[in-house]
Design a protein around this motif. Structure first.
Motif, short mmCIF file in Angstrom:
data_model
loop_
_atom_site.label_atom_id
_atom_site.label_comp_id
_atom_site.label_asym_id
_atom_site.label_seq_id
_atom_site.Cartn_x
_atom_site.Cartn_y
_atom_site.Cartn_z
N ALA A 29 0.84 -1.21 0.00
CA ALA A 29 0.00 0.00 0.00
C ALA A 29 0.87 1.25 0.00
O ALA A 29 0.62 2.21 -0.74
N ALA A 30 1.93 1.21 0.80
CA ALA A 30 2.84 2.37 0.85
C ALA A 30 3.49 2.58 -0.51
O ALA A 30 3.66 3.72 -0.97
N GLN A 31 3.82 1.49 -1.19
CA GLN A 31 4.43 1.60 -2.52
C GLN A 31 3.47 2.25 -3.51
O GLN A 31 3.87 3.05 -4.38
N VAL A 32 2.17 1.97 -3.37
CA VAL A 32 1.18 2.59 -4.26
C VAL A 32 1.14 4.09 -4.05
O VAL A 32 1.14 4.88 -5.00
N VAL A 33 1.15 4.50 -2.78
CA VAL A 33 1.11 5.94 -2.48
C VAL A 33 2.31 6.65 -3.10
O VAL A 33 2.18 7.68 -3.77
N VAL A 34 3.50 6.05 -2.92
CA VAL A 34 4.72 6.66 -3.47
C VAL A 34 4.67 6.66 -5.01
O VAL A 34 4.99 7.66 -5.66
N HIS A 35 4.20 5.56 -5.59
CA HIS A 35 4.16 5.48 -7.06
C HIS A 35 3.23 6.56 -7.65
O HIS A 35 3.56 7.18 -8.67
N LEU A 36 2.11 6.80 -6.98
CA LEU A 36 1.18 7.83 -7.48
C LEU A 36 1.86 9.20 -7.50
O LEU A 36 1.76 9.95 -8.47
N ARG A 37 2.62 9.50 -6.43
CA ARG A 37 3.31 10.79 -6.41
C ARG A 37 4.39 10.84 -7.51
O ARG A 37 4.60 11.89 -8.15
N GLU A 38 5.03 9.71 -7.76
CA GLU A 38 6.04 9.65 -8.83
C GLU A 38 5.39 9.83 -10.21
O GLU A 38 5.93 10.49 -11.09
N MET A 39 4.17 9.31 -10.37
CA MET A 39 3.45 9.51 -11.64
C MET A 39 3.19 11.00 -11.86
O MET A 39 3.39 11.53 -12.95
N VAL A 40 2.76 11.68 -10.79
CA VAL A 40 2.49 13.13 -10.89
C VAL A 40 3.79 13.86 -11.23
O VAL A 40 3.86 14.66 -12.15
N ALA A 41 4.84 13.52 -10.49
CA ALA A 41 6.13 14.23 -10.66
C ALA A 41 6.75 13.97 -12.03
O ALA A 41 7.48 14.81 -12.57
N SER A 42 6.39 12.83 -12.64
CA SER A 42 7.03 12.45 -13.93
C SER A 42 6.65 13.43 -15.04
O SER A 42 7.34 13.55 -16.05
N GLY A 43 5.50 14.09 -14.88
CA GLY A 43 5.06 15.02 -15.94
C GLY A 43 4.43 14.29 -17.11
O GLY A 43 3.87 14.90 -18.03
N LYS A 44 4.47 12.94 -17.07
CA LYS A 44 3.92 12.17 -18.21
C LYS A 44 2.41 12.34 -18.34
O LYS A 44 1.82 12.07 -19.38
N TYR A 45 1.77 12.75 -17.22
CA TYR A 45 0.30 12.79 -17.23
C TYR A 45 -0.23 14.21 -17.07
O TYR A 45 -1.28 14.45 -16.47
N GLY A 46 0.57 15.16 -17.56
CA GLY A 46 0.10 16.55 -17.57
C GLY A 46 -0.15 17.06 -16.17
O GLY A 46 0.67 16.91 -15.27
N GLN A 47 -1.36 17.65 -15.95
CA GLN A 47 -1.65 18.26 -14.64
C GLN A 47 -2.36 17.27 -13.72
O GLN A 47 -3.28 17.61 -12.98
N LEU A 48 -1.92 15.99 -13.79
CA LEU A 48 -2.52 14.97 -12.94
C LEU A 48 -2.40 15.33 -11.46
O LEU A 48 -1.36 15.83 -11.01
N ARG A 49 -3.47 15.06 -10.71
CA ARG A 49 -3.42 15.15 -9.24
C ARG A 49 -3.89 13.81 -8.70
O ARG A 49 -4.83 13.22 -9.24
N ALA A 50 -3.19 13.32 -7.69
CA ALA A 50 -3.48 11.99 -7.17
C ALA A 50 -3.52 12.04 -5.66
O ALA A 50 -2.66 12.65 -5.03
N THR A 51 -4.55 11.38 -5.08
CA THR A 51 -4.72 11.41 -3.61
C THR A 51 -5.16 10.04 -3.10
O THR A 51 -6.12 9.47 -3.63
N VAL A 52 -4.43 9.55 -2.09
CA VAL A 52 -4.92 8.38 -1.36
C VAL A 52 -5.52 8.92 -0.06
O VAL A 52 -4.81 9.22 0.89
#
Ligand code: HGY
Ligand code: MN
Ligand code: MN
Length: 412
Positions: free
Chosen positions: A245-268
């Motif tokens: 679960a902790a890995q999912v939270v970190v991965h979501l933030r990495e997805m946002v930071a990657s810039g690959k998904y534009g202005q993505l916002r992610a919240t657990v």
């Protein structure tokens, strides 16, 4: 030109905020926790209906508890202009989210009454059920069923964390009305809402004209591991759902930071491990994932990334359940123009902006020309937090624009 009574509006906002009030330890402020179909929400509904009746409105409640206050027009057969929002709140709310739009609509009626003015078209003030979706798990629920995107049966069968069924709670609080839930298309829908973000404050505007709402994706994720002794179990023998679960939270933030998904916002927003005791490696973790993106294609790409990541997690099984999903919704240019022109005539400067939050207006947009009026928030526009605040002046400016836009539309 209709002028509104800013004090009366403010007083109504503060009185409604007392229902569900609680002492918020995180901020030291008095917050609002008036989740849909709770006793606090029922009290808020009854207070609103009393005010609607005092203002001469003909009140009806539909099968999902959506509340409508009708003010007759000179030509009753014409489709109405509907102005509204919601009065249910999240668990850590302030006084404005949703309430400004419903009580702003009521203030429009009260001001027309004061002016003894009658519009050509009927006016309807609406309060939608379960806009927040945090008790029963689907947001914009009442307006989505009224506009036909979701079914009444789906809504009735939703259950809260205690297993209480929405349909039963509606009966329990006495708000399962008999008005059919499918709404006849209004002539137009306009919603006034606090921005809940930092844009208007940052750009120096009290009022904004909303161009649309970004896409929303809510999922419930369950990760299955294996319970084991925290002391005796070597790390390499563990299947730790909590770690995953902790890995999912970190991965979501990495997805946002990657810039690959534009202005993505992610919240657990919710994360629970089970059995939830110190000496047992978690065999289950449950979490909610809230994704937001103004670009539908990038939202879909982000959802695919998350799905692939979940599949590859070192756990026994992953279960996902869709809670809510809406695409980006553009608002009607003509209604936007009506708002902007009205504000201009009132000498109130405005800017155009996309909404970061979901709103009932995005559901009404499916059946009628729709747009929104935003009001500046203070403290970086913080919201879903008791610090949420908009000044009496800014609230009055937004509701004055709402009032004169509604009159403009109801005269056409
Ligand atoms: O979730 C939202 O954006 C809204 O507060 N319902
Ligand atoms: Mn809201
Ligand atoms: Mn909200």
């Amino acid at each position: 030109m209709i002028t509104i009574d800013s004090q009366r509006l403010w007083h109504s906002l503060m009185e409604l905020a007392e229902l569900g009030a609680y002492d918020d330890t995180a901020t030291g402020l008095v917050g609002v926790n008036r989740q849909s179909l709770t006793d606090a929400d029922a009290a808020g509904r009854r207070l609103l209906i009393g005010w609607m009746r005092d203002a001469g409105l003909d009140v009806t409640v539909d099968e999902l508890g959506n509340i409508f206050g009708l003010r007759e027009g000179l030509e009753p057969a014409l489709a109405p202009v509907v102005i509204g929002s919601h009065i249910d709140s999240v668990a850590t709310a302030g006084a404005f989210d949703g309430c400004l739009g419903v009580l702003g609509g009521l203030e429009v009626v009260r001001s027309l009454n004061d002016a003894d003015a009658r519009t050509r078209r009927p006016l309807v003030v609406a309060a939608w059920t379960e806009e927040e979706g945090i008790r029963f798990g689907t947001d914009m629920l009442g307006s989505a069923v009224a506009a036909g995107r979701l079914t009444l049966e789906y809504a009735y069968d939703l259950v809260d964390a205690d297993g209480l069924r929405l349909g039963d709670e509606l009966v329990r609080i006495g708000f399962k009305g008999d008005r059919p839930v499918r709404l006849d298309p209004p002539y137009a829908y306009v919603e006034c809402h606090i921005e809940q973000g930092p844009v208007l404050a940052g750009q120096g505007f009290a009022v904004g004209v909303v161009t649309g709402v970004q896409s929303i994706s809510w999922q419930h994720v369950t990760l299955h591991g294996r319970a084991a002794h925290a002391g005796t179990t070597p790390t390499e023998l563990r299947v730790d759902a909590g770690l995953a679960a902790a890995q999912v939270v970190v991965h979501l933030r990495e997805m946002v930071a990657s810039g690959k998904y534009g202005q993505l916002r992610a919240t657990v927003g919710r994360l629970q491990t089970f059995p939830g005791v110190p000496s047992v490696v978690p065999d289950r973790a449950e979490l909610t994932v809230d994704l937001r993106n103004p670009d539908d294609a990038l939202m879909a790409a982000a959802e695919a990334d998350l799905a692939a990541y979940l599949e590859a997690l070192p756990v026994l099984r992953v279960d996902t359940r869709r809670m809510a999903r809406t695409t980006m919704v553009p608002f009607d240019p003509k209604i936007q123009e009506a708002i902007a022109t009205t504000a201009d005539e009132l000498g109130i400067p405005t800017m155009r902006l996309m909404s970061g939050a979901g709103h009932d207006a995005q559901e009404l947009a499916a059946i009628t020309p729709t747009a929104m009026v935003f009001v500046r928030g203070q403290y970086d526009g913080i919201s879903h937090n008791p610090r949420e605040y908009s000044t009496p002046e800014d609230c009055a400016a937004g509701v004055t624009v709402l009032a004169n836009t509604a009159v403009r539309l109801a005269s056409s």
